[in-house]
Design a protein around this motif. Structure first.
Motif, mmCIF file in Angstrom:
data_model
loop_
_atom_site.group_PDB
_atom_site.id
_atom_site.type_symbol
_atom_site.label_atom_id
_atom_site.label_comp_id
_atom_site.label_asym_id
_atom_site.label_seq_id
_atom_site.Cartn_x
_atom_site.Cartn_y
_atom_site.Cartn_z
ATOM 1 N N CYS A 197 0.832 -1.212 0.000
ATOM 2 C CA CYS A 197 0.000 0.000 0.000
ATOM 3 C C CYS A 197 0.864 1.259 0.000
ATOM 4 C CB CYS A 197 -0.930 0.000 1.206
ATOM 5 S SG CYS A 197 -2.215 -1.272 1.136
ATOM 6 N N GLU A 198 1.925 1.249 0.778
ATOM 7 C CA GLU A 198 2.804 2.413 0.824
ATOM 8 C C GLU A 198 3.505 2.618 -0.517
ATOM 9 O OE1 GLU A 198 6.513 4.231 3.478
ATOM 10 O OE2 GLU A 198 5.430 2.437 4.158
ATOM 11 N N LEU A 199 3.946 1.530 -1.127
ATOM 12 C CA LEU A 199 4.592 1.640 -2.431
ATOM 13 C C LEU A 199 3.621 2.124 -3.497
ATOM 14 C CD1 LEU A 199 6.711 -1.635 -2.398
ATOM 15 C CD2 LEU A 199 7.560 0.703 -2.187
ATOM 16 N N TYR A 200 2.389 1.638 -3.425
ATOM 17 C CA TYR A 200 1.425 2.028 -4.457
ATOM 18 C C TYR A 200 1.086 3.512 -4.379
ATOM 19 C CZ TYR A 200 -2.512 2.453 -7.503
ATOM 20 O OH TYR A 200 -3.344 2.896 -8.514
ATOM 21 N N ARG A 201 1.093 4.092 -3.194
ATOM 22 C CA ARG A 201 0.845 5.530 -3.100
ATOM 23 C C ARG A 201 1.884 6.308 -3.912
ATOM 24 N NH1 ARG A 201 -0.876 4.096 2.182
ATOM 25 N NH2 ARG A 201 1.200 4.429 3.101
ATOM 26 N N ALA A 202 3.109 5.837 -3.919
ATOM 27 C CA ALA A 202 4.151 6.489 -4.727
ATOM 28 C C ALA A 202 3.927 6.220 -6.211
ATOM 29 C CB ALA A 202 5.529 5.993 -4.300
ATOM 30 N N ALA A 203 3.607 4.983 -6.558
ATOM 31 C CA ALA A 203 3.386 4.651 -7.969
ATOM 32 C C ALA A 203 2.219 5.437 -8.545
ATOM 33 C CB ALA A 203 3.141 3.152 -8.109
ATOM 34 N N LEU A 251 6.589 -6.498 -4.741
ATOM 35 C CA LEU A 251 7.659 -5.940 -3.904
ATOM 36 C C LEU A 251 7.251 -5.898 -2.441
ATOM 37 C CD1 LEU A 251 8.807 -2.996 -6.220
ATOM 38 C CD2 LEU A 251 9.848 -5.261 -5.980
ATOM 39 N N GLY A 252 5.998 -5.505 -2.183
ATOM 40 C CA GLY A 252 5.531 -5.420 -0.800
ATOM 41 C C GLY A 252 5.531 -6.761 -0.105
ATOM 42 N N GLU A 253 5.089 -7.805 -0.797
ATOM 43 C CA GLU A 253 5.086 -9.137 -0.196
ATOM 44 C C GLU A 253 6.511 -9.584 0.125
ATOM 45 O OE1 GLU A 253 2.946 -11.566 -2.963
ATOM 46 O OE2 GLU A 253 0.964 -10.997 -2.147
ATOM 47 N N GLU A 254 7.465 -9.243 -0.737
ATOM 48 C CA GLU A 254 8.838 -9.685 -0.490
ATOM 49 C C GLU A 254 9.494 -8.876 0.625
ATOM 50 O OE1 GLU A 254 11.021 -10.183 -4.130
ATOM 51 O OE2 GLU A 254 9.645 -11.753 -4.814
ATOM 52 N N VAL A 255 9.038 -7.654 0.844
ATOM 53 C CA VAL A 255 9.478 -6.909 2.038
ATOM 54 C C VAL A 255 8.969 -7.606 3.290
ATOM 55 C CG1 VAL A 255 9.187 -4.762 3.331
ATOM 56 C CG2 VAL A 255 9.687 -4.666 0.888
ATOM 57 N N GLU A 256 7.682 -7.950 3.307
ATOM 58 C CA GLU A 256 7.090 -8.598 4.478
ATOM 59 C C GLU A 256 7.721 -9.961 4.743
ATOM 60 O OE1 GLU A 256 5.014 -7.204 6.493
ATOM 61 O OE2 GLU A 256 4.430 -5.432 5.346
ATOM 62 N N GLU A 257 8.141 -10.649 3.665
ATOM 63 C CA GLU A 257 8.750 -11.975 3.825
ATOM 64 C C GLU A 257 10.235 -11.891 4.173
ATOM 65 O OE1 GLU A 257 7.992 -13.787 0.082
ATOM 66 O OE2 GLU A 257 5.807 -13.856 0.375
ATOM 67 N N GLY A 258 10.783 -10.685 4.194
ATOM 68 C CA GLY A 258 12.199 -10.524 4.489
ATOM 69 C C GLY A 258 13.106 -10.774 3.304
ATOM 70 N N LYS A 259 12.546 -10.858 2.093
ATOM 71 C CA LYS A 259 13.369 -11.076 0.898
ATOM 72 C C LYS A 259 13.957 -9.774 0.377
ATOM 73 C CE LYS A 259 10.762 -15.110 -0.751
ATOM 74 N NZ LYS A 259 9.899 -15.621 -1.853
ATOM 75 N N LEU A 260 13.277 -8.654 0.636
ATOM 76 C CA LEU A 260 13.753 -7.339 0.216
ATOM 77 C C LEU A 260 13.920 -6.467 1.456
ATOM 78 C CD1 LEU A 260 11.578 -6.562 -2.949
ATOM 79 C CD2 LEU A 260 13.987 -7.225 -2.888
ATOM 80 N N PRO A 261 14.814 -5.501 1.402
ATOM 81 C CA PRO A 261 15.023 -4.646 2.577
ATOM 82 C C PRO A 261 13.813 -3.761 2.850
ATOM 83 C CG PRO A 261 16.244 -3.800 0.695
ATOM 84 C CD PRO A 261 15.713 -5.145 0.288
ATOM 85 N N ASP A 262 13.546 -3.533 4.099
ATOM 86 C CA ASP A 262 12.470 -2.619 4.502
ATOM 87 C C ASP A 262 13.038 -1.197 4.438
ATOM 88 O OD1 ASP A 262 10.281 -1.364 5.478
ATOM 89 O OD2 ASP A 262 10.297 -2.309 7.456
#
Length: 473
Positions: free
Chosen positions: A22-28, A434-445
């Motif tokens: 949701c936070e990323l989509y606000r930017a997109a 991207l958001g799911e991979e942040v939550e899963e710890g695959k991408l940096p927060d």
């Protein structure tokens, strides 16, 4: 984050399953649209087209909807035939409940919601109310109003070299907030398998450029003149739709003999046809490189599979499918022929067969360089692949084998002014991944890093890469 809803697209968190998404989509969503490839009519943009009713703007020319309606047993009279616009709309509305999990279900409701402010689910019972409400809103809309609503900064249309580009000139004089550029699509020059069609087209090209096209030298002179005319109109973009590439092509003498034989009515064999087409494609690549253009290659469509459909309705009416030709060897030979000459332009490769995604992604990596970020692009999911799975497959292939952060993003590839919610569809999917991979710890927060990335992919990469000035959307 997901929640149950009678109409999911009305949920502000549609497709966004995590707080990070949701936070990323606000930017997109904050970015305008750079629609670098579509089939909108320049004449309709110039005239600020208005529509009589929802069926005209929604069903006219939309072969995605036509295919779905045929699959649901709708008679052709209510698809492309003589039925009234309202009856055609009712036939499509009655098809909607059968379209669950088809992207048309999402696209249709996104368009109703974002353009007409209608969040009711479309079916045969709601159809009369939606028809009245949408038509009332449609009376306030026009081509320019829709482009302004969606903040479309750039449109790249698809144009024949014979076009005098008068409509593009008229659009430029209007001063609208969207910049509209022609894209040079010379595919008809390749039609040596149809001597009568090639003869007719080269006569038209000769008249448009005041050139005698009876020899290959004349044809090349005319094509270069047309290319220069497009450049003067602001274009920096060419486009081709081919089933596959043709390798490095034949010599100029071979191509000249094949071309002149074709003008005499002779049909070349398969090897000669590839030699002629390959020579011309290398010539087109050199033209683009010389003027600093980008080239788009749409490969892999098996067109007009139904001879009856083609005979009765013509091309682009819903009788095409995904092809399965071997692609890589001939495409690599084509790219290498240009690269060896120092004439390889920036290029977008759109692939229609998902089986080739990873092969094309690795081929893109072979020809990067020249100080250009993402010089060779693996294009967005195209045609049958511009749905959630197809777009995800493309994103995954590019992510694993290239640099997703350099991707030039989504395009509409549409004939409809109502298709701009497809950019939202793509952006929501990108942010979900991207958001799911942040939550899963695959991408940096790291939201500054990731929001910058989604802003780039949504708009800024395309604005920089295509090198055509943007409007004020």
């Amino acid at each position: 984050m997901a929640s149950r809803s009678p109409n999911p697209v009305a949920n502000p968190h549609f497709l966004l399953t995590t707080d990070a998404a949701c936070e990323l989509y606000r930017a997109a969503a904050d970015e305008p649209i750079y629609d670098y490839h579509c089939h909108l009519s320049p004449a309709e943009i110039a005239a600020d087209k208005r529509w009589e009713n929802l069926a005209e703007v929604w069903l006219g020319g939309d072969h995605y909807k036509w295919r779905a309606m045929r699959s649901n047993g709708v008679p052709e009279s209510h698809i492309t035939g003589a039925a009234s616009p309202y009856d055609k709309f009712l036939a499509y509305a009655a098809t909607m409940p059968r379209l669950l999990r088809n992207p048309l279900w999402d696209w249709t409701h996104l368009e109703l919601s974002r353009i007409f402010g209608i969040d009711e689910v479309l079916d045969e019972w709601s159809a009369p109310r939606i028809w009245e409400a949408a038509n009332a809103k449609l009376r306030q809309l026009s081509a320019h109003a829709i482009l302004k609503q969606f903040r479309v900064a750039v449109i790249g249309t698809t144009d024949d070299p014979c076009d005098d580009l008068a409509e593009h000139g008229a659009i430029a004089e209007l001063g609208i907030s969207t910049r509209v550029y022609p894209a040079f699509r010379p595919d008809k020059a390749l039609a040596a398998d149809n001597p009568a069609a090639l003869q007719a087209w080269t006569m038209q090209l000769g008249a448009a450029t005041d050139t005698n096209c009876s020899t290959l030298d004349g044809l090349l002179t005319a094509l270069e003149a047309a290319h220069a005319r497009f450049h003067a109109a602001g274009s920096r973009l060419s486009d081709h739709g081919v089933i596959h590439l043709f390798g490095a092509g034949g010599t100029k003498n071979e191509a000249a003999a094949i071309y002149e034989a074709t003008l005499r009515g002779e049909r070349p064999d398969a090897a000669a046809l590839d030699a002629y087409r390959g020579f011309l494609m290398v010539f087109f690549g050199e033209l683009d490189a010389a003027r600093g253009w980008a080239k788009q290659l749409h490969i892999g469509a098996y067109r007009n599979g139904s001879s009856r459909g083609l005979r009765e309705l013509g091309p682009d009416t819903g009788y095409d499918s995904i092809g399965d030709w071997p692609q890589i060897e001939r495409l690599a030979a084509y790219l290498d022929a240009l690269d060896a000459r120092g004439r390889l332009p920036r290029m977008v490769l759109y692939n229609l067969n998902p089986a080739d995604n990873y092969a094309l992604a690795t081929l893109c990596g072979t020809f990067q360089g020249d100080g250009i970020r993402g010089k060779i692009q693996l294009g967005s999911g195209w045609w049958f692949l511009d749905q959630l799975d197809g777009m995800r497959w493309q994103i995954d292939a590019l992510s694993q084998l290239g640099l997703l952060a350099n991707f030039v993003g989504m395009l509409t590839d549409s004939r409809s002014f109502l298709s701009y919610p497809r950019h939202e569809y793509f952006r929501r999917l990108l942010c979900r991944i991207l958001g799911e991979e942040v939550e899963e710890g695959k991408l940096p927060d790291n939201m500054p890093l990731l929001t910058g990335m989604v802003r780039d992919i949504s708009f800024r990469n395309a604005a920089a890469w295509f090198d055509m000035p943007v409007g004020t959307a």
